[in-house]
Design a protein around this motif. Sequence first.
Motif, PDB file in Angstrom:
ATOM      1  N   SER A  87      41.532 -45.273   7.710  1.00  0.00           N
ATOM      2  CA  SER A  87      41.414 -46.374   8.669  1.00  0.00           C
ATOM      3  C   SER A  87      41.815 -45.921  10.062  1.00  0.00           C
ATOM      4  N   ASP A  88      41.885 -44.598  10.246  1.00  0.00           N
ATOM      5  CA  ASP A  88      42.488 -44.029  11.459  1.00  0.00           C
ATOM      6  C   ASP A  88      41.540 -43.893  12.642  1.00  0.00           C
ATOM      7  N   MET A  89      40.230 -43.801  12.364  1.00  0.00           N
ATOM      8  CA  MET A  89      39.204 -43.669  13.412  1.00  0.00           C
ATOM      9  C   MET A  89      39.264 -42.360  14.212  1.00  0.00           C
ATOM     10  N   MET A  90      39.877 -41.313  13.657  1.00  0.00           N
ATOM     11  CA  MET A  90      39.790 -40.000  14.312  1.00  0.00           C
ATOM     12  C   MET A  90      38.403 -39.417  14.027  1.00  0.00           C
ATOM     13  N   ASP A  91      37.885 -38.607  14.928  1.00  0.00           N
ATOM     14  CA  ASP A  91      36.592 -37.962  14.698  1.00  0.00           C
ATOM     15  C   ASP A  91      36.748 -36.784  13.732  1.00  0.00           C
ATOM     16  N   GLY A  92      35.827 -36.674  12.801  1.00  0.00           N
ATOM     17  CA  GLY A  92      35.795 -35.514  11.911  1.00  0.00           C
ATOM     18  C   GLY A  92      36.659 -35.633  10.673  1.00  0.00           C
ATOM     19  N   ARG A  93      37.309 -36.785  10.508  1.00  0.00           N
ATOM     20  CA  ARG A  93      38.262 -36.844   9.383  1.00  0.00           C
ATOM     21  C   ARG A  93      37.577 -36.937   8.034  1.00  0.00           C
ATOM     22  N   GLY A 122      34.709 -35.562   6.979  1.00  0.00           N
ATOM     23  CA  GLY A 122      34.278 -34.232   6.541  1.00  0.00           C
ATOM     24  C   GLY A 122      35.457 -33.372   6.123  1.00  0.00           C
ATOM     25  N   ALA A 123      36.530 -33.436   6.916  1.00  0.00           N
ATOM     26  CA  ALA A 123      37.714 -32.628   6.602  1.00  0.00           C
ATOM     27  C   ALA A 123      38.322 -33.068   5.273  1.00  0.00           C
ATOM     28  N   GLU A 164      44.335 -32.955  10.708  1.00  0.00           N
ATOM     29  CA  GLU A 164      45.063 -32.067   9.781  1.00  0.00           C
ATOM     30  C   GLU A 164      46.125 -32.837   9.011  1.00  0.00           C
ATOM     31  N   ALA A 165      46.849 -33.717   9.706  1.00  0.00           N
ATOM     32  CA  ALA A 165      47.879 -34.525   9.050  1.00  0.00           C
ATOM     33  C   ALA A 165      47.247 -35.493   8.046  1.00  0.00           C
ATOM     34  N   LEU A 166      46.142 -36.103   8.442  1.00  0.00           N
ATOM     35  CA  LEU A 166      45.475 -37.073   7.574  1.00  0.00           C
ATOM     36  C   LEU A 166      44.943 -36.422   6.303  1.00  0.00           C
ATOM     37  N   VAL A 167      44.494 -35.182   6.426  1.00  0.00           N
ATOM     38  CA  VAL A 167      44.003 -34.464   5.252  1.00  0.00           C
ATOM     39  C   VAL A 167      45.149 -34.233   4.262  1.00  0.00           C
TER      40      VAL A 167
END
Length: 351
Positions: A191-197, A199-200, A171-174
């Motif tokens: 470059s964060d490697m969170m899952d789902g980023r 698509g979001a 949410e923050a990255l979006v």
Amino acid sequence: MGYHATTGKIAPRKPPAMPLTPINAPFPATRLRRLRRMPALRGLAAENTLSVNDLIWPIFVMEGEDDAYPIPSMPGVSRLTLDRAVDAAKEARGLGIPAICIFPYIEPSLKTDDCALAWSPDNLSNRVTAAIKSAVPEVAVMTDVALDPYNASGHDGIVRDGVIVNDESVEALVKMALAQAAAGADILGPSDMMDGRIGAMRGALQAGGFQDVAILSYAAKYASAFYGPFRDAVGASGALTGDKKTYQMNPANSDEALRLVARDLAEGADMVMVKPGLPYLDICRRVKDQFGAPTYAYQVSGEYAMIAGAGANGWIDEEKVMMESLIAFKRAGCDGILTYFAPRAAKLLGA
Ligand code: PBG
């Protein structure tokens, strides 16, 4: 062959290349040295080429005016103030370098646990983006989507009770991605490697009227000690608690990189990246063969430091090693390279 956007399916791997032996007449009819005899023949027989069009130039920016701070662990690289960053973009235009990538140095006192500065419309990174886009619109601006410069803990995601929480980080990255797009970024580099980023972000960009902003996903990013000098450059070394192994990849893995790339392409990434570069050329080749998507490698700070450091000591011919390292990426199937050598390589290529 490769990844099919419509079905989301991955085609099977390419069959192994046909062995070369049968097409070669035996020695002395075949003498492979014939085509290495002179520069003209070597040029004709070259299988890969490096051009300025292959280069993305990462720069570090800081607050202030008409100033540069040399980064000790990256000889030849400095943090630049906004006006100097605009000069760098002008230099890029002059050299024909298509894109510049911005990484901000954030004062320790401005780092927080909620990382709110990351999505502030007028944070340093967004001001630099806007300044470059107004002065040198032809140069594409790439930005970094990750919370580490703004995070008191130095991590790329939000930390709760010692855990880097995925969904809240996304949410923050979006929000961060939208602020960068609004500032005029042409390419977002998560470059964060969170899952789902991916698509979001793609969904939010579409809804926000930023449907033409490209995403270059750091899809296969390894938990690497080669990032050390970078963390000095952005002032994250002191801040980082622990390591990034719960979200960045295990250097032992290769198949997992393909799953990550497939996932990010399916979620709306336009381009994908392998990082670090030279120690991971096997991954670049597999990604390019499997998906045929625009594929990039990041020749990271530690790789730069090794070449520049050994060069400064007179242990290697720095210029030659630099160019050899860059053609290696092309040979491995990369379409382009993020490299701190970009302006130097471009000068040599233009000469
Ligand atoms: C952080 C980020 C890193 C790099 C690019 N973005 C470092 C890290 O993951 O700790 C490394 C680049 C380099 O070493 O040149 N999101």
